[in-house]
Design a protein around this motif. Structure first.
Motif, mmCIF file in Angstrom:
data_model
loop_
_atom_site.group_PDB
_atom_site.id
_atom_site.type_symbol
_atom_site.label_atom_id
_atom_site.label_comp_id
_atom_site.label_asym_id
_atom_site.label_seq_id
_atom_site.Cartn_x
_atom_site.Cartn_y
_atom_site.Cartn_z
ATOM 1 N N GLN A 16 0.829 -1.205 0.000
ATOM 2 C CA GLN A 16 0.000 0.000 0.000
ATOM 3 C C GLN A 16 0.863 1.255 0.000
ATOM 4 O O GLN A 16 0.566 2.228 -0.693
ATOM 5 N N GLY A 39 -0.965 8.033 3.834
ATOM 6 C CA GLY A 39 -2.104 7.168 4.076
ATOM 7 C C GLY A 39 -2.938 7.609 5.247
ATOM 8 O O GLY A 39 -3.784 6.860 5.726
ATOM 9 N N LEU A 60 -0.140 4.904 7.481
ATOM 10 C CA LEU A 60 -0.218 3.448 7.375
ATOM 11 C C LEU A 60 0.789 2.746 8.284
ATOM 12 O O LEU A 60 0.506 1.671 8.813
#
Length: 100
Positions: A16, A39, A60
């Motif tokens: 990601q 993120g 994240l």
């Protein structure tokens, strides 16, 4: 593609992050202080206020198992250290993938 980054982070979160940064090259160019907030979820449902962050300075990397194992009062420090190590690992992975 990035074995050192995947060794530090979970493989799903590493993928990601690479997607949000624009690949391994983009991830190696991002400073660690900016990588730790990539993120980040914005809380837009506050009526009358701007787009305030739900948890400031957490992206994240904050939700990886290595940061979540640390006691809550040390998580922000662990987040900074892990983000710095991830950037170093991404730079190593980028240079290892180049043909010699």
């Amino acid at each position: 593609i990035a074995p050192n980054v995947c060794a530090i982070l979970d493989t799903v979160i590493a993928a990601q992050l690479m997607g949000l940064c624009g690949g391994l090259v983009g991830m190696s160019k991002v400073p660690s202080c900016n990588l730790q907030v990539i993120g980040q979820q914005k809380n837009i449902s506050l009526g009358g206020f701007g787009a305030a962050a739900a948890m400031p300075n957490t992206g994240l990397i904050y939700y990886t198992s290595i940061v979540q194992q640390v006691p809550p009062y040390l998580r922000m420090k662990a987040l900074k250290v892990v983000a710095a190590k991830v950037v170093l690992a991404a730079r190593i992975d980028m240079h290892q993938s180049e043909p010699s």
